[in-house]
Design a protein around this motif. Structure first.
Motif, short mmCIF file in Angstrom:
data_model
loop_
_atom_site.label_atom_id
_atom_site.label_comp_id
_atom_site.label_asym_id
_atom_site.label_seq_id
_atom_site.Cartn_x
_atom_site.Cartn_y
_atom_site.Cartn_z
N ILE A 34 26.74 -2.96 57.72
CA ILE A 34 27.88 -2.04 57.55
C ILE A 34 27.52 -0.75 58.25
O ILE A 34 26.40 -0.26 58.11
N ASN A 35 28.47 -0.20 58.98
CA ASN A 35 28.25 1.06 59.69
C ASN A 35 29.43 1.98 59.44
O ASN A 35 30.58 1.60 59.65
N GLY A 36 29.17 3.18 58.97
CA GLY A 36 30.23 4.13 58.70
C GLY A 36 30.50 5.04 59.88
O GLY A 36 29.58 5.51 60.54
N MET A 37 31.76 5.29 60.15
CA MET A 37 32.20 6.23 61.18
C MET A 37 32.86 7.41 60.46
O MET A 37 32.93 7.43 59.23
N ASN A 38 33.36 8.39 61.20
CA ASN A 38 34.01 9.54 60.58
C ASN A 38 35.22 9.15 59.76
O ASN A 38 35.47 9.71 58.69
N ASP A 39 36.01 8.22 60.24
CA ASP A 39 37.28 7.90 59.59
C ASP A 39 37.48 6.42 59.28
O ASP A 39 38.56 6.00 58.92
N HIS A 40 36.44 5.62 59.45
CA HIS A 40 36.55 4.19 59.14
C HIS A 40 35.15 3.57 59.07
O HIS A 40 34.17 4.24 59.34
N ILE A 41 35.10 2.30 58.69
CA ILE A 41 33.82 1.60 58.66
C ILE A 41 33.94 0.30 59.44
O ILE A 41 35.03 -0.25 59.62
N HIS A 42 32.81 -0.17 59.91
CA HIS A 42 32.69 -1.48 60.54
C HIS A 42 31.85 -2.34 59.60
O HIS A 42 30.81 -1.88 59.12
N ILE A 43 32.29 -3.56 59.37
CA ILE A 43 31.54 -4.47 58.50
C ILE A 43 31.34 -5.79 59.26
O ILE A 43 32.31 -6.41 59.70
N LEU A 44 30.10 -6.19 59.41
CA LEU A 44 29.78 -7.50 59.98
C LEU A 44 29.40 -8.38 58.79
O LEU A 44 28.48 -8.06 58.04
N LEU A 45 30.14 -9.46 58.60
CA LEU A 45 29.87 -10.33 57.46
C LEU A 45 30.17 -11.77 57.79
O LEU A 45 30.78 -12.08 58.81
N GLN A 46 29.72 -12.63 56.94
CA GLN A 46 30.00 -14.06 57.07
C GLN A 46 31.23 -14.37 56.23
O GLN A 46 31.23 -14.15 55.02
N MET A 47 32.29 -14.84 56.87
CA MET A 47 33.53 -15.13 56.16
C MET A 47 33.42 -16.40 55.32
O MET A 47 32.83 -17.38 55.77
N SER A 48 33.99 -16.34 54.16
CA SER A 48 34.10 -17.51 53.31
C SER A 48 35.17 -18.44 53.89
O SER A 48 36.11 -17.98 54.54
N ARG A 49 35.05 -19.70 53.63
CA ARG A 49 36.07 -20.65 54.09
C ARG A 49 37.27 -20.67 53.16
O ARG A 49 38.28 -21.28 53.46
N THR A 50 37.16 -19.98 52.01
CA THR A 50 38.23 -20.03 51.02
C THR A 50 38.97 -18.70 50.82
O THR A 50 39.86 -18.62 49.99
N VAL A 51 38.58 -17.67 51.57
CA VAL A 51 39.20 -16.35 51.43
C VAL A 51 39.79 -15.94 52.78
O VAL A 51 39.10 -15.96 53.79
N ALA A 52 41.06 -15.60 52.80
CA ALA A 52 41.70 -15.13 54.02
C ALA A 52 41.20 -13.72 54.34
O ALA A 52 40.89 -12.94 53.43
N ALA A 53 41.15 -13.38 55.61
CA ALA A 53 40.69 -12.06 56.02
C ALA A 53 41.54 -10.96 55.38
O ALA A 53 41.01 -9.94 54.92
N SER A 54 42.85 -11.15 55.32
CA SER A 54 43.72 -10.13 54.73
C SER A 54 43.42 -9.95 53.24
O SER A 54 43.45 -8.82 52.74
N GLU A 55 43.11 -11.03 52.54
CA GLU A 55 42.75 -10.93 51.11
C GLU A 55 41.43 -10.19 50.95
O GLU A 55 41.29 -9.33 50.08
#
Length: 77
Positions: free
Chosen positions: A16-37
């Motif tokens: 996870i990397n924080g910026m001034n006004d947002h963050i970036h997250i590198l993660l492993q997506m679950s096969r059962t959770v939608a990105a929007s959720e």
């Protein structure tokens, strides 16, 4: 905090990397959770948590949009 929420949804974080006004997250997506959720739960729970830390955070809110990019495992480095 965000790492714990992501993990509880089956999406372990790598970085996870924080910026001034947002963050970036590198993660492993679950096969059962939608990105929007996932993003919705990360934003809502972290916003509630931050607002519980003091009155100076009461006006905090995440931006309304988000972006998702995928990479292959060999491209992680």
């Amino acid at each position: 905090y965000i790492t714990g929420v992501a993990f509880s949804l089956g999406c372990p974080t790598i970085k996870i990397n924080g910026m001034n006004d947002h963050i970036h997250i590198l993660l492993q997506m679950s096969r059962t959770v939608a990105a929007s959720e996932l993003v919705s739960k990360l934003k809502s729970s972290s916003s509630r948590w931050l607002k519980s830390k003091g009155s100076e955070y009461q006006d905090f809110s995440w931006q309304s949009g988000f972006a998702v990019f995928s990479i292959s495992r060999p491209s992680l480095e």
